[in-house]
Motif scaffolding. Structure first.
Motif, PDB file in Angstrom:
ATOM      1  N   ASN A 165       0.861  -1.191   0.000  1.00  0.00           N
ATOM      2  CA  ASN A 165       0.000   0.000   0.000  1.00  0.00           C
ATOM      3  C   ASN A 165       0.898   1.241   0.000  1.00  0.00           C
ATOM      4  O   ASN A 165       1.571   1.500   0.992  1.00  0.00           O
ATOM      5  CB  ASN A 165      -0.884   0.025   1.252  1.00  0.00           C
ATOM      6  CG  ASN A 165      -1.748  -1.222   1.359  1.00  0.00           C
ATOM      7  OD1 ASN A 165      -2.012  -1.876   0.357  1.00  0.00           O
ATOM      8  ND2 ASN A 165      -2.177  -1.543   2.561  1.00  0.00           N
ATOM      9  N   TYR A 216      -8.727  -9.026  -9.741  1.00  0.00           N
ATOM     10  CA  TYR A 216      -9.523  -7.802  -9.717  1.00  0.00           C
ATOM     11  C   TYR A 216      -8.540  -6.650  -9.893  1.00  0.00           C
ATOM     12  O   TYR A 216      -7.549  -6.555  -9.168  1.00  0.00           O
ATOM     13  CB  TYR A 216     -10.276  -7.624  -8.373  1.00  0.00           C
ATOM     14  CG  TYR A 216     -10.767  -6.199  -8.242  1.00  0.00           C
ATOM     15  CD1 TYR A 216     -11.947  -5.807  -8.884  1.00  0.00           C
ATOM     16  CD2 TYR A 216     -10.020  -5.230  -7.570  1.00  0.00           C
ATOM     17  CE1 TYR A 216     -12.370  -4.492  -8.835  1.00  0.00           C
ATOM     18  CE2 TYR A 216     -10.440  -3.909  -7.522  1.00  0.00           C
ATOM     19  CZ  TYR A 216     -11.618  -3.543  -8.156  1.00  0.00           C
ATOM     20  OH  TYR A 216     -12.027  -2.236  -8.127  1.00  0.00           O
ATOM     21  N   GLY A 269      -8.859  -2.354 -10.440  1.00  0.00           N
ATOM     22  CA  GLY A 269      -9.773  -1.240 -10.660  1.00  0.00           C
ATOM     23  C   GLY A 269      -9.339  -0.003  -9.912  1.00  0.00           C
ATOM     24  O   GLY A 269      -8.250   0.036  -9.317  1.00  0.00           O
ATOM     25  N   ASN A 270     -10.192   0.998  -9.959  1.00  0.00           N
ATOM     26  CA  ASN A 270      -9.892   2.266  -9.306  1.00  0.00           C
ATOM     27  C   ASN A 270     -10.926   2.516  -8.211  1.00  0.00           C
ATOM     28  O   ASN A 270     -12.087   2.761  -8.501  1.00  0.00           O
ATOM     29  CB  ASN A 270      -9.898   3.395 -10.332  1.00  0.00           C
ATOM     30  CG  ASN A 270      -8.736   3.226 -11.293  1.00  0.00           C
ATOM     31  OD1 ASN A 270      -7.596   3.038 -10.871  1.00  0.00           O
ATOM     32  ND2 ASN A 270      -9.011   3.248 -12.580  1.00  0.00           N
ATOM     33  N   THR A 271     -10.461   2.449  -6.967  1.00  0.00           N
ATOM     34  CA  THR A 271     -11.369   2.672  -5.836  1.00  0.00           C
ATOM     35  C   THR A 271     -11.014   3.966  -5.101  1.00  0.00           C
ATOM     36  O   THR A 271     -11.671   4.344  -4.154  1.00  0.00           O
ATOM     37  CB  THR A 271     -11.303   1.497  -4.833  1.00  0.00           C
ATOM     38  OG1 THR A 271      -9.966   1.410  -4.330  1.00  0.00           O
ATOM     39  CG2 THR A 271     -11.665   0.179  -5.495  1.00  0.00           C
ATOM     40  N   PHE A 272      -9.937   4.608  -5.519  1.00  0.00           N
ATOM     41  CA  PHE A 272      -9.507   5.873  -4.912  1.00  0.00           C
ATOM     42  C   PHE A 272     -10.387   6.975  -5.507  1.00  0.00           C
ATOM     43  O   PHE A 272     -10.538   7.039  -6.732  1.00  0.00           O
ATOM     44  CB  PHE A 272      -8.034   6.108  -5.270  1.00  0.00           C
ATOM     45  CG  PHE A 272      -7.370   7.261  -4.565  1.00  0.00           C
ATOM     46  CD1 PHE A 272      -7.354   7.332  -3.182  1.00  0.00           C
ATOM     47  CD2 PHE A 272      -6.724   8.256  -5.290  1.00  0.00           C
ATOM     48  CE1 PHE A 272      -6.719   8.373  -2.532  1.00  0.00           C
ATOM     49  CE2 PHE A 272      -6.087   9.305  -4.650  1.00  0.00           C
ATOM     50  CZ  PHE A 272      -6.088   9.361  -3.267  1.00  0.00           C
ATOM     51  N   HIS A 273     -10.951   7.827  -4.655  1.00  0.00           N
ATOM     52  CA  HIS A 273     -11.988   8.719  -5.167  1.00  0.00           C
ATOM     53  C   HIS A 273     -11.495  10.038  -5.739  1.00  0.00           C
ATOM     54  O   HIS A 273     -12.243  10.772  -6.340  1.00  0.00           O
ATOM     55  CB  HIS A 273     -13.059   8.933  -4.092  1.00  0.00           C
ATOM     56  CG  HIS A 273     -13.826   7.669  -3.859  1.00  0.00           C
ATOM     57  ND1 HIS A 273     -13.755   6.953  -2.683  1.00  0.00           N
ATOM     58  CD2 HIS A 273     -14.621   6.947  -4.685  1.00  0.00           C
ATOM     59  CE1 HIS A 273     -14.500   5.862  -2.801  1.00  0.00           C
ATOM     60  NE2 HIS A 273     -15.029   5.834  -4.005  1.00  0.00           N
ATOM     61  N   ASP A 310      -5.362   1.545  -9.145  1.00  0.00           N
ATOM     62  CA  ASP A 310      -4.956   1.865  -7.771  1.00  0.00           C
ATOM     63  C   ASP A 310      -5.282   0.738  -6.794  1.00  0.00           C
ATOM     64  O   ASP A 310      -4.833   0.747  -5.662  1.00  0.00           O
ATOM     65  CB  ASP A 310      -5.541   3.208  -7.309  1.00  0.00           C
ATOM     66  CG  ASP A 310      -7.055   3.244  -7.298  1.00  0.00           C
ATOM     67  OD1 ASP A 310      -7.661   2.301  -6.787  1.00  0.00           O
ATOM     68  OD2 ASP A 310      -7.624   4.243  -7.807  1.00  0.00           O
ATOM     69  N   SER A 311      -6.101  -0.216  -7.236  1.00  0.00           N
ATOM     70  CA  SER A 311      -6.462  -1.329  -6.353  1.00  0.00           C
ATOM     71  C   SER A 311      -6.393  -2.625  -7.148  1.00  0.00           C
ATOM     72  O   SER A 311      -7.034  -2.726  -8.199  1.00  0.00           O
ATOM     73  CB  SER A 311      -7.894  -1.166  -5.843  1.00  0.00           C
ATOM     74  OG  SER A 311      -8.012   0.054  -5.161  1.00  0.00           O
ATOM     75  N   ASP A 349      -2.395  -8.271  -2.666  1.00  0.00           N
ATOM     76  CA  ASP A 349      -3.375  -7.231  -2.350  1.00  0.00           C
ATOM     77  C   ASP A 349      -2.692  -5.881  -2.379  1.00  0.00           C
ATOM     78  O   ASP A 349      -1.728  -5.679  -1.654  1.00  0.00           O
ATOM     79  CB  ASP A 349      -3.861  -7.445  -0.909  1.00  0.00           C
ATOM     80  CG  ASP A 349      -5.293  -7.838  -0.897  1.00  0.00           C
ATOM     81  OD1 ASP A 349      -6.090  -7.141  -1.522  1.00  0.00           O
ATOM     82  OD2 ASP A 349      -5.586  -8.872  -0.257  1.00  0.00           O
ATOM     83  N   THR A 368      -3.148  -1.523  -2.583  1.00  0.00           N
ATOM     84  CA  THR A 368      -3.989  -0.329  -2.549  1.00  0.00           C
ATOM     85  C   THR A 368      -3.078   0.898  -2.651  1.00  0.00           C
ATOM     86  O   THR A 368      -2.275   1.157  -1.749  1.00  0.00           O
ATOM     87  CB  THR A 368      -4.801  -0.259  -1.232  1.00  0.00           C
ATOM     88  OG1 THR A 368      -5.411  -1.533  -1.020  1.00  0.00           O
ATOM     89  CG2 THR A 368      -5.876   0.811  -1.312  1.00  0.00           C
TER      90      THR A 368
END
Ligand SMILES: NC(=O)c1ccc[n+]([C@@H]2O[C@H](COP(=O)([O-])OP(=O)(O)OC[C@H]3O[C@@H](n4cnc5c(N)ncnc54)[C@H](O)[C@@H]3O)[C@@H](O)[C@H]2O)c1
Length: 441
Positions: free
Chosen positions: A194, A274, A276-280, A289-290, A305, A307
């Motif tokens: 992370n 998986y 994707g982009n979970t950072f807002h 980013d994830s 894993d 992040t």
């Protein structure tokens, strides 16, 4: 007989066997006679490459005879540091092809962004140089394959890939513990990374190319585009044309340790992904980013894993590995090992012995030492291209899966293709921008 062969033959004939098997790491460099020198050159000087050069130069008998960068500001600054700290005045270049013509160079260090690694490595081998190339060994699967082939073809040269944990005491100890049965049979390796930087920089507009920068040469085989600081020094990692994001930047180091623990010598056959982009917050970035990736193996599983945009993680560490065995769980990062036994309720005693090691340190110097020793002895380095390729494919395959929106990819290593996705097959080989050509061996 050229200098390089002289260096190696001297080492072998005077001892009868490879010198590195007789002399412990860290000793030979201080005992070599002055004539037994090694001339190194650095290509890509800003950050990691410069660190690796300095580790070379802290060995007696190693000289820096050339440096190259496409940013003359960096080149001049770093050359001034070498003059000040080591009293050496290397020749300076902006084009690596000119540097490779310099006859007295024995070895080159490649510290450029990833999209340059393959071409410069192959050209350096063709010019007769040994190569220390930073990780990941290349930015695509096809380039990794070419580099393995090139290293096999020019087999009297040493190629070390910069996965330095292979030479470091912490992970060597961790592998000894696993192989010595101290955690019981290995069941699972959980890995996390992370890091804030993986989310990319704040978005800024394109700008004119800064003075002193040959941006076209920085781009090289990558597509032509306008200049933007957020895709340049350091931050290129978050754009597919030059790097693979946090997945490849840290993944190649950490997954390599799961691979090593499991004695895995081939790329993964199946990955479940998986990405994707979970950072807002919107940032300057193409990579994800994830990411969560499962690598099933015959009798154990590796789990990744990641992040980006944060800097905390399990066990109070932003990155690390947990090796889970039948008898104990072992947490490892670059500074420590903590082994915690399971409890046997029937026998009423722990299933293993507790163990703690907290004296770890960065292992770049050891990895450089290993490279230098192998140049002298002709032995295989700690991270040869085959090993670099296996680790690199463990990060490139999930990245390709995520880019194609495939939750699962199946890799056929014998035929170098994915069996279940044409879109994924289209991302195996990069399209080089003219006049650059993907090397052919
Ligand atoms: N092993 C590790 O722990 C570790 C750590 C950090 C970086 N790295 C690796 O090191 C490499 C460099 O990363 P960095 O952080 O130093 O990047 P960086 O952007 O800070 O530095 C790259 C340098 O290469 C130069 N360059 C680009 N194209 C060039 C060319 N054609 N010829 C000569 N110079 C060129 C750039 O101008 C820049 O000075 C990457 O592959 C990265 O993954 C490894």
């Amino acid at each position: 007989m050229n200098r390089r062969r002289f260096v190696r033959n001297t080492a072998i004939t005077t001892t009868g066997i490879g010198i590195s098997s007789l002399i412990p790491s860290g000793v030979w460099a201080h005992e070599v006679p002055p004539s037994d020198s090694l001339n190194v050159a650095l290509i890509g000087c800003r950050n990691m490459g410069f660190g690796i050069l300095q580790h070379h130069l802290s060995n007696k008998g190693v000289n820096c005879v050339a440096m190259c960068d496409v940013d003359s500001n960096i080149l001049n600054d770093k050359a001034a540091d070498i003059k000040k700290n080591f009293g050496q005045a290397p020749k300076l270049y902006s084009d690596f092809r000119k540097l490779l013509e310099q006859k007295d160079i024995d070895a080159v260090i490649i510290g450029t962004p990833d999209h340059w690694h393959c071409l410069i490595t192959v050209n350096a081998l063709q010019a007769g140089k040994h190569v220390y190339v930073e990780k990941p060994m290349a930015n695509t699967i096809a380039e990794c394959n070419i580099m393995v082939k090139a290293a096999g073809y020019y087999s009297d040269r040493i190629v070390q890939v910069g996965q330095q944990q292979r030479s470091g005491i912490v992970f060597q100890k961790a592998m000894e513990l696993i192989r010595g049965g101290k955690i019981g049979k290995l069941r699972r390796v959980n890995i996390w990374a992370n890091f804030e930087y993986g989310a990319g920089s704040k978005i800024i507009p394109d700008e004119p190319v800064p003075p002193g920068v040959d941006f076209d040469m920085w781009l090289g085989p990558a597509p032509k585009r306008s200049f933007n600081q957020t895709r340049f020094h350091g931050m290129w990692r978050m754009f597919w044309d030059y790097g693979g994001g946090l997945m490849s930047d840290w993944g190649v180091h950490l997954l390599d340790m799961g691979i090593w623990a499991g004695d895995i010598t081939a790329p993964p056959e199946t990955v479940l992904v998986y990405g994707g982009n979970t950072f807002h917050e919107k940032r300057s970035r193409e990579t994800f980013d994830s990411m969560s990736v499962i690598y099933p193996n015959n009798d154990f599983v590796i789990n990744w894993d990641m992040t980006a945009g944060i800097s905390h993680g399990p066990y109070d560490s932003s990155y690390g590995l947990v090796f889970i065995g039948d008898d104990a769980t072992m947490v490892v990062d670059r500074s420590k090992i903590i082994l915690t036994p399971e409890y046997d309720n029937e026998a009423k005693k722990p299933k293993a012995e507790e163990y703690k090691f907290t004296d770890g340190k960065e292992s770049h110097a050891d990895h450089v030492q290993n490279f230098i020793e192998c140049i002298k002895s002709g032995k295989k380095p700690a991270c040869p291209p085959e090993t670099g390729r296996v680790a690199a494919l463990h990060v490139h395959i999930p990245n390709i899966a995520a880019r194609c929106g495939e939750p699962m990819l199946i890799w056929d290593d014998a035929n170098n293709r994915f069996t279940n996705s044409d879109a994924a097959n289209n991302l195996i080989t990069p399209l080089y921008r003219q006049p650059w050509k993907l090397p052919v061996i």
